[in-house]
Design a protein around this motif. Structure first.
Motif, PDB file in Angstrom:
ATOM      1  N   ILE A  23      38.026 -24.963  -3.130  1.00 53.75           N
ATOM      2  CA  ILE A  23      38.069 -26.168  -2.306  1.00 53.75           C
ATOM      3  C   ILE A  23      39.342 -26.973  -2.550  1.00 53.75           C
ATOM      4  CG2 ILE A  23      36.954 -28.415  -1.921  1.00 53.75           C
ATOM      5  CD1 ILE A  23      34.272 -27.058  -2.387  1.00 53.75           C
ATOM      6  N   ILE A  24      39.818 -27.024  -3.824  1.00 50.75           N
ATOM      7  CA  ILE A  24      40.989 -27.851  -4.150  1.00 50.75           C
ATOM      8  C   ILE A  24      42.268 -27.034  -4.240  1.00 50.75           C
ATOM      9  CG2 ILE A  24      39.540 -29.481  -5.421  1.00 50.75           C
ATOM     10  CD1 ILE A  24      40.517 -28.260  -8.009  1.00 50.75           C
ATOM     11  N   ASP A  25      42.214 -25.752  -3.876  1.00 53.95           N
ATOM     12  CA  ASP A  25      43.403 -24.901  -3.966  1.00 53.95           C
ATOM     13  C   ASP A  25      44.574 -25.532  -3.228  1.00 53.95           C
ATOM     14  OD1 ASP A  25      45.120 -22.463  -2.690  1.00 53.95           O
ATOM     15  OD2 ASP A  25      44.305 -21.910  -4.655  1.00 53.95           O
ATOM     16  N   VAL A  26      45.756 -25.483  -3.842  1.00 46.36           N
ATOM     17  CA  VAL A  26      46.928 -26.172  -3.294  1.00 46.36           C
ATOM     18  C   VAL A  26      47.407 -25.558  -1.993  1.00 46.36           C
ATOM     19  CG1 VAL A  26      48.619 -24.785  -4.553  1.00 46.36           C
ATOM     20  CG2 VAL A  26      49.162 -27.174  -3.959  1.00 46.36           C
ATOM     21  N   GLN A  27      47.101 -24.292  -1.734  1.00 44.03           N
ATOM     22  CA  GLN A  27      47.587 -23.630  -0.526  1.00 44.03           C
ATOM     23  C   GLN A  27      46.615 -23.733   0.645  1.00 44.03           C
ATOM     24  OE1 GLN A  27      48.595 -19.618  -1.635  1.00 44.03           O
ATOM     25  NE2 GLN A  27      50.437 -20.238  -2.750  1.00 44.03           N
ATOM     26  N   TYR A  28      45.328 -23.469   0.400  1.00 45.40           N
ATOM     27  CA  TYR A  28      44.370 -23.439   1.499  1.00 45.40           C
ATOM     28  C   TYR A  28      43.104 -24.241   1.189  1.00 45.40           C
ATOM     29  CZ  TYR A  28      42.914 -19.616  -1.576  1.00 45.40           C
ATOM     30  OH  TYR A  28      42.582 -18.865  -2.674  1.00 45.40           O
ATOM     31  N   GLY A  29      43.136 -25.100   0.206  1.00 52.19           N
ATOM     32  CA  GLY A  29      41.961 -25.891  -0.154  1.00 52.19           C
ATOM     33  C   GLY A  29      41.555 -26.858   0.948  1.00 52.19           C
ATOM     34  N   LEU A  30      40.241 -27.061   1.101  1.00 48.85           N
ATOM     35  CA  LEU A  30      39.730 -27.922   2.155  1.00 48.85           C
ATOM     36  C   LEU A  30      40.121 -29.381   1.972  1.00 48.85           C
ATOM     37  CD1 LEU A  30      36.111 -26.446   2.494  1.00 48.85           C
ATOM     38  CD2 LEU A  30      38.107 -25.960   3.915  1.00 48.85           C
ATOM     39  N   VAL A  31      40.312 -29.813   0.707  1.00 50.20           N
ATOM     40  CA  VAL A  31      40.612 -31.228   0.461  1.00 50.20           C
ATOM     41  C   VAL A  31      42.105 -31.527   0.470  1.00 50.20           C
ATOM     42  CG1 VAL A  31      38.527 -31.454  -0.932  1.00 50.20           C
ATOM     43  CG2 VAL A  31      40.691 -30.963  -2.047  1.00 50.20           C
TER      44      VAL A  31
ATOM     45  N   ALA B  70      47.052 -34.800   1.082  1.00 47.47           N
ATOM     46  CA  ALA B  70      48.381 -34.960   1.675  1.00 47.47           C
ATOM     47  C   ALA B  70      48.572 -36.342   2.288  1.00 47.47           C
ATOM     48  CB  ALA B  70      48.608 -33.876   2.728  1.00 47.47           C
ATOM     49  N   LEU B  71      47.475 -36.960   2.748  1.00 48.89           N
ATOM     50  CA  LEU B  71      47.585 -38.299   3.327  1.00 48.89           C
ATOM     51  C   LEU B  71      48.065 -39.326   2.305  1.00 48.89           C
ATOM     52  CD1 LEU B  71      44.303 -38.407   5.476  1.00 48.89           C
ATOM     53  CD2 LEU B  71      46.646 -37.992   6.262  1.00 48.89           C
ATOM     54  N   PHE B  72      47.744 -39.091   1.031  1.00 50.49           N
ATOM     55  CA  PHE B  72      48.124 -40.031  -0.030  1.00 50.49           C
ATOM     56  C   PHE B  72      49.335 -39.555  -0.825  1.00 50.49           C
ATOM     57  CE2 PHE B  72      43.595 -40.495   0.776  1.00 50.49           C
ATOM     58  CZ  PHE B  72      43.460 -41.872   0.919  1.00 50.49           C
ATOM     59  N   ASN B  73      49.941 -38.442  -0.409  1.00 50.07           N
ATOM     60  CA  ASN B  73      51.068 -37.878  -1.153  1.00 50.07           C
ATOM     61  C   ASN B  73      52.248 -37.555  -0.232  1.00 50.07           C
ATOM     62  OD1 ASN B  73      52.163 -36.967  -3.687  1.00 50.07           O
ATOM     63  ND2 ASN B  73      51.920 -34.856  -2.975  1.00 50.07           N
ATOM     64  N   GLY B  74      52.438 -38.399   0.754  1.00 54.75           N
ATOM     65  CA  GLY B  74      53.582 -38.222   1.648  1.00 54.75           C
ATOM     66  C   GLY B  74      53.535 -36.953   2.464  1.00 54.75           C
ATOM     67  N   GLY B  75      52.348 -36.491   2.804  1.00 51.52           N
ATOM     68  CA  GLY B  75      52.222 -35.293   3.621  1.00 51.52           C
ATOM     69  C   GLY B  75      52.337 -33.987   2.864  1.00 51.52           C
ATOM     70  N   GLN B  76      52.437 -34.051   1.536  1.00 51.23           N
ATOM     71  CA  GLN B  76      52.591 -32.858   0.711  1.00 51.23           C
ATOM     72  C   GLN B  76      51.330 -32.583  -0.091  1.00 51.23           C
ATOM     73  OE1 GLN B  76      55.287 -30.839   0.803  1.00 51.23           O
ATOM     74  NE2 GLN B  76      56.156 -32.200   2.372  1.00 51.23           N
ATOM     75  N   PRO B  77      50.908 -31.313  -0.137  1.00 50.65           N
ATOM     76  CA  PRO B  77      49.748 -30.979  -0.990  1.00 50.65           C
ATOM     77  C   PRO B  77      50.136 -31.071  -2.460  1.00 50.65           C
ATOM     78  CG  PRO B  77      50.715 -28.985  -0.089  1.00 50.65           C
ATOM     79  CD  PRO B  77      51.433 -30.136   0.572  1.00 50.65           C
ATOM     80  N   ILE B  78      49.137 -31.170  -3.304  1.00 54.25           N
ATOM     81  CA  ILE B  78      49.392 -31.285  -4.736  1.00 54.25           C
ATOM     82  C   ILE B  78      48.290 -30.556  -5.491  1.00 54.25           C
ATOM     83  CG2 ILE B  78      48.149 -33.469  -4.918  1.00 54.25           C
ATOM     84  CD1 ILE B  78      50.130 -34.315  -7.065  1.00 54.25           C
ATOM     85  N   SER B  79      48.654 -29.899  -6.576  1.00 46.03           N
ATOM     86  CA  SER B  79      47.682 -29.192  -7.399  1.00 46.03           C
ATOM     87  C   SER B  79      46.951 -30.209  -8.276  1.00 46.03           C
ATOM     88  CB  SER B  79      48.376 -28.133  -8.269  1.00 46.03           C
ATOM     89  OG  SER B  79      47.439 -27.483  -9.093  1.00 46.03           O
ATOM     90  N   LEU B  80      45.682 -30.420  -7.995  1.00 39.29           N
ATOM     91  CA  LEU B  80      44.923 -31.441  -8.701  1.00 39.29           C
ATOM     92  C   LEU B  80      44.654 -31.069 -10.153  1.00 39.29           C
ATOM     93  CD1 LEU B  80      42.336 -32.350  -5.917  1.00 39.29           C
ATOM     94  CD2 LEU B  80      44.429 -33.560  -6.524  1.00 39.29           C
TER      95      LEU B  80
END
Length: 293
Positions: free
Chosen positions: A127-135, A140-150
């Protein structure tokens, strides 16, 4: 009368004896052995030289132990009280439902609790995977449009694992709270309604005081469980900086199974054991005293 008393003692001994023997063999004796091992410089398997309090001095001055202590304390802060409060709110909402709907909703909340930690890890790791995670879209909404590894970002690691732990474990707490809520007589609420008491007033004066013993129990159970946190933190930290997110049980595991330091591992385990006893007893007594006021 004396013979009757002896018969009562004999029956009590027969009934209690097996438990005492099993408890002593599986808990008391291993605990004594671990305490004795903590004063030696022994490997994981075998004996070692007696070093007295040197292990305790060494462990208490070890930077990694301090790191593990504060990580565990931070995790307890993130989980114990939030888990209890969220479980209480959900339990009150579920308790208002009726019939099959209530059973279905309760089952949905309780289902994660029966899952093994490996399934929980794999599910949430996907679910939290940086490439295809659902969240990641939300992240990205809180990180300037960029995904991040939680789980690879150190400041976000513990909050992420704490959220997963809350989702995983709150089902059991919800059951405990619902059991407590059902023990409150509906007549009390009816009398309060006749006195024009609103829902918030009823919660303050009826629900909260009467549900307090269950709340104290849930808080104590959660404190003990989260002080022993290991599985999910260990799994989510694989491939990352494990020393930065290490907990006390991980620290014991590292000493024992990775460094073959049985004496030091026993010392760290004894410190954790004493910490759990002191904090859980202190918390329970404080909560019980508060409930008696």
């Amino acid at each position: 009368m004396l013979r009757d008393k002896r018969q009562e003692y004999l029956v009590a001994l027969i009934l209690v004896g097996p438990f005492v023997l099993i408890y002593g063999a599986l808990f008391v004796w291993p605990t004594i052995q671990m305490a004795m091992l903590s004063f030696t410089k022994a490997p994981l398997i075998g004996t070692g030289d007696w070093v007295g309090w040197d292990n305790y001095v060494k462990i208490l001055s070890h930077k990694l132990f301090h790191q593990a202590f504060w990580n565990t304390a931070y995790f307890v802060l993130l989980t114990v009280i939030p888990n209890t409060l969220v479980s209480l709110v959900i339990a009150m909402a579920v308790n208002r439902l009726k019939g099959p709907v209530q059973g279905f909703v309760l089952a949905c909340f309780f289902l994660p609790y029966i899952l093994p930690v490996s399934v929980v890890f794999l599910t949430w790791n996907w679910i939290i995977d940086v490439q295809y995670g659902l969240v990641q879209g939300l992240v990205a909404l809180f990180n300037g449009g960029q995904p991040i590894s939680l789980t690879r970002t150190i400041p976000l690691f513990m909050p992420t694992v704490a959220f997963v732990t809350l989702w995983w474990t709150m089902g059991f707490n919800i059951l405990l709270f619902i059991a407590g809520l059902r023990n409150i007589s509906p007549e009390i609420y009816e009398a309060a309604s006749l006195d024009s008491a609103g829902r918030w007033r009823q919660f303050q004066k009826i629900t909260w005081p009467l549900i307090w013993p269950v709340t104290a129990l849930v808080l104590t159970i959660q404190l003990i469980a989260q002080l022993k946190i290991f599985d999910q933190v260990y799994l989510f930290s694989i491939g990352g900086r494990q020393d930065a997110t290490i907990t006390l049980v991980q620290y014991v595991y590292k000493l024992a199974f990775q460094q073959n330091k049985g004496g030091e591992a026993a010392t760290a385990a004894m410190l954790l054991f004493l910490m759990i006893i002191v904090l859980s007893v202190l918390q329970y007594q404080v909560l019980r005293a508060r409930g008696e006021k």
